[in-house]
Design a protein around this motif. Structure first.
Motif, PDB file in Angstrom:
ATOM      1  N   ILE A   1     -72.647  77.424   5.481  1.00  0.00           N
ATOM      2  CA  ILE A   1     -72.010  76.340   4.731  1.00  0.00           C
ATOM      3  C   ILE A   1     -70.814  75.805   5.517  1.00  0.00           C
ATOM      4  CG2 ILE A   1     -70.651  75.787   2.676  1.00  0.00           C
ATOM      5  CD1 ILE A   1     -72.461  77.624   1.080  1.00  0.00           C
ATOM      6  N   ALA A   2     -70.005  76.720   6.064  1.00  0.00           N
ATOM      7  CA  ALA A   2     -68.847  76.299   6.857  1.00  0.00           C
ATOM      8  C   ALA A   2     -69.275  75.463   8.054  1.00  0.00           C
ATOM      9  CB  ALA A   2     -68.056  77.527   7.318  1.00  0.00           C
ATOM     10  N   PHE A   3     -70.341  75.893   8.722  1.00  0.00           N
ATOM     11  CA  PHE A   3     -70.844  75.121   9.863  1.00  0.00           C
ATOM     12  C   PHE A   3     -71.396  73.773   9.411  1.00  0.00           C
ATOM     13  CE2 PHE A   3     -74.662  73.927  12.305  1.00  0.00           C
ATOM     14  CZ  PHE A   3     -74.036  73.565  13.496  1.00  0.00           C
ATOM     15  N   SER A   4     -72.169  73.768   8.336  1.00  0.00           N
ATOM     16  CA  SER A   4     -72.785  72.521   7.868  1.00  0.00           C
ATOM     17  C   SER A   4     -71.735  71.494   7.466  1.00  0.00           C
ATOM     18  CB  SER A   4     -73.718  72.813   6.688  1.00  0.00           C
ATOM     19  OG  SER A   4     -74.767  73.682   7.069  1.00  0.00           O
ATOM     20  N   LEU A   5     -70.686  71.939   6.777  1.00  0.00           N
ATOM     21  CA  LEU A   5     -69.644  71.005   6.359  1.00  0.00           C
ATOM     22  C   LEU A   5     -68.848  70.485   7.544  1.00  0.00           C
ATOM     23  CD1 LEU A   5     -68.325  72.587   3.035  1.00  0.00           C
ATOM     24  CD2 LEU A   5     -70.077  70.852   3.393  1.00  0.00           C
ATOM     25  N   ALA A   6     -68.784  71.257   8.623  1.00  0.00           N
ATOM     26  CA  ALA A   6     -68.147  70.750   9.845  1.00  0.00           C
ATOM     27  C   ALA A   6     -68.887  69.524  10.374  1.00  0.00           C
ATOM     28  CB  ALA A   6     -68.104  71.840  10.914  1.00  0.00           C
TER      29      ALA A   6
ATOM     30  N   MET B   1     -80.340  73.739  10.963  1.00  0.00           N
ATOM     31  CA  MET B   1     -79.393  74.747  10.510  1.00  0.00           C
ATOM     32  C   MET B   1     -79.036  74.538   9.035  1.00  0.00           C
ATOM     33  SD  MET B   1     -79.033  76.695  13.086  1.00  0.00           S
ATOM     34  CE  MET B   1     -77.701  77.696  12.434  1.00  0.00           C
ATOM     35  N   VAL B   2     -78.992  73.282   8.604  1.00  0.00           N
ATOM     36  CA  VAL B   2     -78.759  73.004   7.181  1.00  0.00           C
ATOM     37  C   VAL B   2     -79.914  73.556   6.348  1.00  0.00           C
ATOM     38  CG1 VAL B   2     -78.498  71.183   5.448  1.00  0.00           C
ATOM     39  CG2 VAL B   2     -77.352  70.964   7.669  1.00  0.00           C
ATOM     40  N   GLY B   3     -81.137  73.381   6.847  1.00  0.00           N
ATOM     41  CA  GLY B   3     -82.297  73.955   6.157  1.00  0.00           C
ATOM     42  C   GLY B   3     -82.216  75.468   6.086  1.00  0.00           C
ATOM     43  N   LEU B   4     -81.771  76.094   7.190  1.00  0.00           N
ATOM     44  CA  LEU B   4     -81.597  77.543   7.203  1.00  0.00           C
ATOM     45  C   LEU B   4     -80.534  77.970   6.197  1.00  0.00           C
ATOM     46  CD1 LEU B   4     -82.412  80.209   8.637  1.00  0.00           C
ATOM     47  CD2 LEU B   4     -80.505  79.811  10.211  1.00  0.00           C
ATOM     48  N   CYS B   5     -79.486  77.172   6.070  1.00  0.00           N
ATOM     49  CA  CYS B   5     -78.425  77.453   5.106  1.00  0.00           C
ATOM     50  C   CYS B   5     -78.983  77.470   3.684  1.00  0.00           C
ATOM     51  CB  CYS B   5     -77.315  76.408   5.235  1.00  0.00           C
ATOM     52  SG  CYS B   5     -75.962  76.610   4.057  1.00  0.00           S
ATOM     53  N   PHE B   6     -79.788  76.491   3.343  1.00  0.00           N
ATOM     54  CA  PHE B   6     -80.363  76.437   1.993  1.00  0.00           C
ATOM     55  C   PHE B   6     -81.345  77.583   1.773  1.00  0.00           C
ATOM     56  CE2 PHE B   6     -78.516  72.278   1.652  1.00  0.00           C
ATOM     57  CZ  PHE B   6     -78.353  72.101   0.289  1.00  0.00           C
ATOM     58  N   TYR B   7     -82.028  77.981   2.830  1.00  0.00           N
ATOM     59  CA  TYR B   7     -82.935  79.132   2.707  1.00  0.00           C
ATOM     60  C   TYR B   7     -82.160  80.388   2.320  1.00  0.00           C
ATOM     61  CZ  TYR B   7     -85.324  83.299   4.405  1.00  0.00           C
ATOM     62  OH  TYR B   7     -85.838  84.560   4.519  1.00  0.00           O
ATOM     63  N   TYR B   8     -81.034  80.634   3.010  1.00  0.00           N
ATOM     64  CA  TYR B   8     -80.235  81.822   2.687  1.00  0.00           C
ATOM     65  C   TYR B   8     -79.633  81.722   1.283  1.00  0.00           C
ATOM     66  CZ  TYR B   8     -80.415  83.977   7.324  1.00  0.00           C
ATOM     67  OH  TYR B   8     -80.830  84.610   8.462  1.00  0.00           O
ATOM     68  N   LEU B   9     -79.247  80.518   0.885  1.00  0.00           N
ATOM     69  CA  LEU B   9     -78.699  80.341  -0.461  1.00  0.00           C
ATOM     70  C   LEU B   9     -79.743  80.668  -1.532  1.00  0.00           C
ATOM     71  CD1 LEU B   9     -76.618  77.034  -0.182  1.00  0.00           C
ATOM     72  CD2 LEU B   9     -75.740  79.294  -0.773  1.00  0.00           C
ATOM     73  N   GLU B  10     -80.977  80.257  -1.296  1.00  0.00           N
ATOM     74  CA  GLU B  10     -82.021  80.425  -2.300  1.00  0.00           C
ATOM     75  C   GLU B  10     -82.722  81.772  -2.209  1.00  0.00           C
ATOM     76  OE1 GLU B  10     -84.587  77.119  -1.706  1.00  0.00           O
ATOM     77  OE2 GLU B  10     -83.086  75.628  -2.302  1.00  0.00           O
ATOM     78  N   ALA B  11     -82.648  82.436  -1.044  1.00  0.00           N
ATOM     79  CA  ALA B  11     -83.394  83.681  -0.844  1.00  0.00           C
ATOM     80  C   ALA B  11     -82.682  84.885  -1.419  1.00  0.00           C
ATOM     81  CB  ALA B  11     -83.646  83.913   0.651  1.00  0.00           C
TER      82      ALA B  11
END
Length: 407
Positions: free
Chosen positions: A348-353, A370-380
């Motif tokens: 999230i920190a990287f994506s918001l950068a 990487m944003v897609g990977l971020c959402f994967y970790y959020l939902e997994a």
């Protein structure tokens, strides 16, 4: 999709760009093929993207007689599909690859600099190149869009150092800082500082990092910076003044003769045009119109926007801008959650950068993966997952439990 990795395999930018465009079409087709297996929110997102694509195809056929008049105008929308594609792939195979990605960028940078870094220096003099590819066009060698991705290992190894306290993680974190600093891309400096602030905010809010450890790390960092500044000022006089002058332009981006001045000029010229067609933008007509600001780019090659926001506003209007950046806006909302794990916080920190970086450059396609990977970790993450809390909190909870048992 990482530019400097592609360059190591095929060092011809025209081929790399065509490969990205073709693969973008393939990925979009794959997402449509797997449409029934997507989540409801993903289906809505792909549906909205498909409406824009169909609209542009009809516009291209009616006005120009071809299906894809300017393929670039389609591919700047495909990061939307790329984000969902990465989410789907990671979800399907249950990937856990954040550490691997952090290691990948460290190794990739070292290999690239060993091969192409021979002309690197701290100056900003122009370097003659036949094909720029991932190069910056001056002696900094690597373009800001690739150095920006070094924020991923920066956050990862800093988090690992706070978590485990290993000197190896600290050295890799300092290596990432050194890389970001010496390449002198102020857009990356600002993005890196912002990402670290967001990381600290979320870590403290989720009780994943004790305040005492944050204060200790902050004070140690200040001492280290002071020590490095003293050594550099003694060994290389004038270096600190050089970097100070570079950093000052972050606070004054429209400074005369600064590189940010051109972006300010683009906003001043193009935004009134955006307001003429605010909903869906200028699309093909805007891409092929004569550049109203400069005359050194060939005609019908686009407006060559530096800023990611302005690119979307001009070509696809506010609808396209909101559609492309909606995921980042949602992650900004999600950053205030008190139910995040460490990998989600890092991403999230990287994506918001990316929101900060978009004021200076168009984000690289790999960023949206990487944003897609971020959402994967959020939902997994399972709902009942036990977060790794600081030791003092675990002790307090145990003590309370013992007291209840005694009573």
């Amino acid at each position: 999709m990482e530019n400097i990795f592609s360059w190591l395999i095929m060092p011809i930018s025209n081929i790399v760009l065509m490969y990205e465009k073709i693969l973008s079409l393939v990925i979009f087709g794959f997402v449509l093929y797997k449409f029934n297996k997507l989540k409801f929110s993903e289906k809505i997102y792909i549906g909205l993207l498909s409406i824009i694509i169909v609209k542009m195809i009809f516009e291209s056929m009616l006005d120009y007689g071809t299906i894809f008049q300017q393929l670039t105008l389609f591919t700047i929308l495909f990061p939307i599909a790329f984000t969902i594609f990465i989410k789907y792939i990671c979800r399907t195979y249950n990937f856990d690859i954040l550490e691997l990605i952090a290691q990948f960028y460290i190794v990739l940078y070292i290999v690239f600099m060993l091969i192409y870094g021979r002309t690197f220096s701290f100056s900003l003099e122009q370097v003659e190149m036949v094909d720029y590819g991932p190069f910056s066009g001056d002696s900094r060698i690597i373009h800001a869009r690739s150095i920006f991705m070094m924020i991923v290992p920066l956050l990862w190894y800093f988090n690992q150092f706070l978590k485990h306290g290993k000197i190896t993680n600290l050295l890799l974190f300092l290596f990432c800082i050194t890389v970001i600093v010496i390449h002198q891309h102020r857009s990356v400096w600002a993005s890196g500082i912002f990402s670290m602030c967001v990381y600290f905010f979320m870590s403290l809010r989720n009780n994943l990092t004790p305040i005492s450890r944050v204060v200790k790390t902050f004070l140690s960092g200040l001492i280290l910076i002071a020590l490095v500044a003293f050594v550099v000022s003694q060994a290389f006089p004038g270096t600190l003044e050089f970097f100070s002058d570079r950093f000052s332009e972050i606070l004054d981006p429209a400074k005369e003769d600064g590189t940010g001045k051109f972006r300010a000029d683009q906003r001043q010229v193009y935004f009134p045009m955006v307001l003429e067609r605010p909903f869906f933008g200028w699309t093909f007509e805007g891409f092929e119109m004569k550049n109203p600001l400069v005359d050194w780019w060939p005609e019908k090659t686009g407006q060559h926007f530096h800023e990611g926001f302005m690119e979307m506003l001009f070509y696809h209007g506010f609808f396209g801008l909101i559609l492309k950046y909606f995921y980042l806006v949602y992650l900004a909302y999600k950053s205030f959650s008190k139910n995040l794990d460490q990998k989600s916080i890092i991403l999230i920190a990287f994506s918001l950068a990316g929101l900060i970086f978009s004021f200076s450059y168009v984000l690289p396609l790999i960023f949206w993966g990487m944003v897609g990977l971020c959402f994967y970790y959020l939902e997994a993450r399972p709902e009942n997952e036990e977060f790794e809390k600081p030791e003092h909190i675990i002790i307090t909870q145990t003590t309370s439990a013992e007291q209840i048992k005694l009573n």
